[in-house]
Scaffold this motif. Structure first.
Motif, short mmCIF file in Angstrom:
data_model
loop_
_atom_site.label_atom_id
_atom_site.label_comp_id
_atom_site.label_asym_id
_atom_site.label_seq_id
_atom_site.Cartn_x
_atom_site.Cartn_y
_atom_site.Cartn_z
N ASN A 69 77.63 -23.47 19.18
CA ASN A 69 77.95 -24.18 17.93
C ASN A 69 78.76 -23.29 16.99
OD1 ASN A 69 76.41 -26.22 18.93
ND2 ASN A 69 74.93 -26.26 17.23
N ASP A 112 78.96 -23.54 13.02
CA ASP A 112 78.35 -24.25 11.90
C ASP A 112 78.92 -23.73 10.58
OD1 ASP A 112 76.75 -25.53 13.75
OD2 ASP A 112 75.10 -24.10 13.51
N ILE A 142 76.28 -28.10 8.51
CA ILE A 142 76.89 -29.10 9.37
C ILE A 142 77.58 -28.38 10.52
CG2 ILE A 142 79.06 -29.17 8.05
CD1 ILE A 142 79.17 -32.20 8.71
N SER A 143 77.47 -28.96 11.74
CA SER A 143 78.12 -28.38 12.92
C SER A 143 79.53 -28.95 13.00
CB SER A 143 77.34 -28.72 14.19
OG SER A 143 76.04 -28.16 14.14
N SER A 182 81.70 -27.88 15.14
CA SER A 182 82.01 -27.94 16.57
C SER A 182 80.73 -27.67 17.34
CB SER A 182 83.09 -26.91 16.93
OG SER A 182 83.31 -26.90 18.33
N GLU A 183 80.37 -28.58 18.26
CA GLU A 183 79.16 -28.42 19.08
C GLU A 183 79.52 -28.68 20.54
OE1 GLU A 183 74.75 -29.93 18.40
OE2 GLU A 183 75.99 -31.48 19.37
N ASN A 242 81.13 -32.34 20.51
CA ASN A 242 81.10 -33.17 19.31
C ASN A 242 81.61 -32.38 18.11
OD1 ASN A 242 79.79 -35.54 20.50
ND2 ASN A 242 78.01 -34.20 20.71
N SER A 243 82.07 -33.08 17.09
CA SER A 243 82.56 -32.44 15.86
C SER A 243 81.87 -33.07 14.66
CB SER A 243 84.08 -32.59 15.72
OG SER A 243 84.74 -31.96 16.80
N PHE A 244 81.57 -32.23 13.68
CA PHE A 244 80.99 -32.66 12.40
C PHE A 244 79.73 -33.51 12.63
CE2 PHE A 244 85.42 -31.77 11.49
CZ PHE A 244 85.29 -30.90 10.40
N THR A 245 78.77 -32.88 13.26
CA THR A 245 77.49 -33.54 13.54
C THR A 245 76.36 -32.67 13.02
OG1 THR A 245 77.36 -32.49 15.71
CG2 THR A 245 78.41 -34.68 15.60
N ASN A 246 75.16 -33.18 13.16
CA ASN A 246 73.93 -32.42 12.86
C ASN A 246 73.89 -31.92 11.41
OD1 ASN A 246 73.20 -32.77 15.55
ND2 ASN A 246 74.08 -30.80 16.17
N ARG A 262 72.15 -31.09 8.22
CA ARG A 262 70.75 -30.82 7.92
C ARG A 262 70.66 -30.03 6.62
NH1 ARG A 262 72.67 -28.41 12.43
NH2 ARG A 262 72.66 -26.11 12.54
#
Length: 648
Positions: free
Chosen positions: A538, A540, A565-566, A568-569, A601-605, A607
């Motif tokens: 990741n 973040d 926020i991630s 890039s994952e 994935n991009s711009f995920t998670n 928290r």
């Protein structure tokens, strides 16, 4: 019947009382004139004063414009006009130690129909160029700036006058120039005009002009003690002030004196600090053929009411980074409101602990006198002594008349001041200071001034931060980060801080094992085990927003919100499927299947969590080490952060 009469009386009293209150809100003064030939005696009729409780006796001061270029500060001026004609007289009455607003006055037309008394133009100026004002500026009131200039040459001159106002260091405008009243055909020219010099080919003579047109010149010896680089002075003034007015004058005779009156309306948005010192600047070019000029800066203290006893400072808002190079200036003003003269005046002034008393220097004072020697003397002098927290200025053996004293007509002669400079100590914190002065006339009770306050601009401190994140609940976790912080510069105790961190985080997720019973198409029932292993890479972004508190110069604490926020994952999954013969625990495996799955994935998670931290090192500026615990609102993402930071 008596009952109704009593009620009517109370109602009438209330109505008359209301009318009285309204009258005191909008007060007016009128001008009475006794005209005999070309001699006029003026008398003001002013409303009653609203005495400020605990203050000295309230009184009016007066400023008159007589319509022919002359002015007076006497209460009942007598003036002889040179020529017949109609003149417009103006009056500004200022209410001192009064809780209301100054009264407004309508101008009065004076008709001089005959010249019966000889006119004598008396020289009054001690200097060639002066700036005065009729009172201190109060928000949303009008003041008058009196610009006086004199031709000290032995020939007729043409020249220029500049007035600069509204200092750039203040965000809002302090003044609006509402009226300019010249009386000797001075002409206002474009504010875009500027002075420059052109060298005459055969002569070492430089001429000042606002155009490229040829200029006829005469050679006269010039005063080398005044300033000579006019373009430099104007450019420096434009770098300090937002607005300016320029006037040209012609045909000024030797030794002639003239006055120009500027009405400046103070804006409601003007600096709210009532201990602040603001200024306007005047530039006098006595001969337009030369760059020789004089500069006058007129400092004024912002007030909320007209109190002659006041303390002010030029340290209203200061840049803490540059403050070591700044010398503070304070001014203590006082007025003797007694019925007799004062011989000893004692000023007990607070000195904030961040200032170095050993650097205090008296810059100016009135009454003018020498500095007292260490021995006792009988002549007039100013003595300066110190206590642990105060500087004490004592005027000895002086004569300062009282405003209620008989035969005292000029209120300015009853006023005095001490102006001093002082530097900062070597070590001091970024916090505001408050100073005030107790003024003691002879053996009377002290008069306490307002507080003079100095403050520091917040400033901006940018920090570089690098460190390691420790996730105890994640397997094979490796997380490093770097980023920047933004906070006020070198705050004393409480302050905010915002950060942007870039994290590189690699970890393995917990192994997931799932057992289930499956029945195939032939009805054969068997047990199937799915084992999933996942690893993550990741990048973040962390955006912490926190409040910090410095315990001292070395230890700091903080708490706030941490937002992640991630951006890039990358997820790699390895899936092992095992199928067992039958449904018994010890049944052999009859089939094994291996699968892999890659996902980005991009711009995920997104928290959020709470953070708590402590730092040790240089808490306000410079390097320090820190530990932070982030309590996320999601499972498995609570972690420690250990870092090094350097604030600039």
């Amino acid at each position: 019947m008596k009952k109704y009469t009593f009620i009517l009386f109370i109602f009438s009293f209330m109505v008359s009382g209301q009318e009285l209150i309204n009258d005191t809100i909008t007060r007016t003064a009128t001008i009475k004139a006794n005209i005999v030939g070309n001699t006029v005696v003026l008398t003001p009729e002013t409303p009653g004063l609203n005495q400020v409780a605990g203050a000295p006796k309230a009184f009016y001061t007066h400023y008159w414009e007589l319509g022919d270029g002359h002015y007076s500060k006497e209460e009942n001026p007598k003036h002889i006009y040179k020529k017949k004609g109609e003149y417009e007289v103006k009056l500004w009455a200022t209410n001192n130690y009064d809780s209301g607003k100054p009264p407004t006055t309508r101008p009065k037309k004076i008709a001089v129909n005959a010249v019966t008394d000889p006119y004598e133009d008396v020289a009054t100026m001690q200097e060639d160029f002066t700036l005065q004002r009729n009172r201190e500026p109060v928000p949303n009131e009008e003041i008058v700036t009196i610009l006086s200039y004199k031709n000290s040459k032995n020939y007729e001159t043409n020249g220029k006058i500049y007035l600069f106002y509204n200092e750039l260091k203040y965000k809002a405008d302090n003044f609006e120039l509402t009226d300019t009243r010249p009386h000797h055909n001075e002409n206002t020219i474009s504010t875009d005009a500027f002075a420059f010099t052109r060298k005459i080919d055969d002569e070492d003579t430089y001429l000042a002009s606002t155009s490229n047109a040829p200029i006829y010149y005469r050679t006269f010896p010039q005063d080398s003690t005044i300033k000579t680089n006019l373009p430099l002075t104007i450019s420096e003034s434009k770098a300090m002030y937002k607005n300016w007015s320029v006037l040209e004058f012609d045909n000024m005779q030797p030794k002639e004196e003239r006055n120009i009156f500027f009405s400046l309306k103070t804006t409601p948005e003007m600096v709210k600090d009532t201990s602040a010192i603001i200024s306007v600047r005047g530039i006098y070019v006595p001969d337009g053929n030369y760059d020789n000029h004089e500069v006058k800066d007129m400092e004024m203290e912002i007030v909320t009411s007209h109190d002659p006893n006041k303390m002010s400072s030029n340290g209203t808002f200061m840049n803490y980074r540059l403050v070591r190079f700044k010398t503070l200036k304070y001014k203590i003003k006082f007025q003797n409101n007694g019925e007799g003269p004062a011989n000893t005046i004692r000023l007990e002034t607070d000195i904030p602990e961040m200032l170095d008393k050993s650097t205090l220097k008296v810059v100016d004072m009135y009454p003018k006198c020498d500095i007292c020697p260490k021995r006792e003397v009988t002549y007039s002098c100013l003595d300066t002594t110190f206590t642990g927290t105060q500087a004490i200025f004592t005027f000895k053996n002086i004569y300062l008349p009282g405003s209620e004293q008989k035969n005292v007509k000029a209120y300015d002669s009853t006023k005095g001041f001490v102006k001093y400079s002082i530097k900062f100590a070597k070590d001091f914190h970024k916090k505001k200071t408050k100073s005030r002065t107790a003024i003691i006339f002879d053996k009377n009770d002290p008069i306490i001034t307002n507080y003079s306050t100095t403050r520091f601009l917040p400033g901006i401190s940018i920090g570089a931060k690098v460190g390691y994140n420790s996730f105890s609940d994640l397997k094979n976790s490796e997380s490093y980060f770097f980023g920047a912080t933004l906070s006020p510069y070198k705050s004393y105790r409480w302050y905010w801080q915002v950060e942007l961190m870039n994290n590189f985080h690699n970890y393995d997720a917990k192994t997931v094992i799932q057992d289930e019973f499956v029945q195939d198409a032939q009805g054969f029932r068997f047990r199937q085990r799915t084992t999933t292993n996942a690893s993550y890479e990741n990048i973040d972004w962390d955006v912490p927003v926190l409040i910090r508190y410095n315990l001292n110069n070395y230890i700091g604490l903080g708490t706030g919100l941490n937002n992640t926020i991630s951006i890039s994952e990358k997820q790699d999954q390895a899936i092992l499927i095992e199928r067992f013969e039958g449904d018994q625990p010890d049944a052999p495996v009859f089939e094994t299947i291996n699968e892999t799955n890659n996902e980005t994935n991009s711009f995920t998670n997104f928290r959020t969590g709470l953070l708590f931290e402590a730092t040790a090192g240089f808490a306000r500026i410079g390097p320090s080490l820190g530990a932070r615990y982030i309590l996320n609102f999601e499972n498995d993402f609570n972690y420690w952060q250990f870092y090094a930071i350097w604030k600039f």
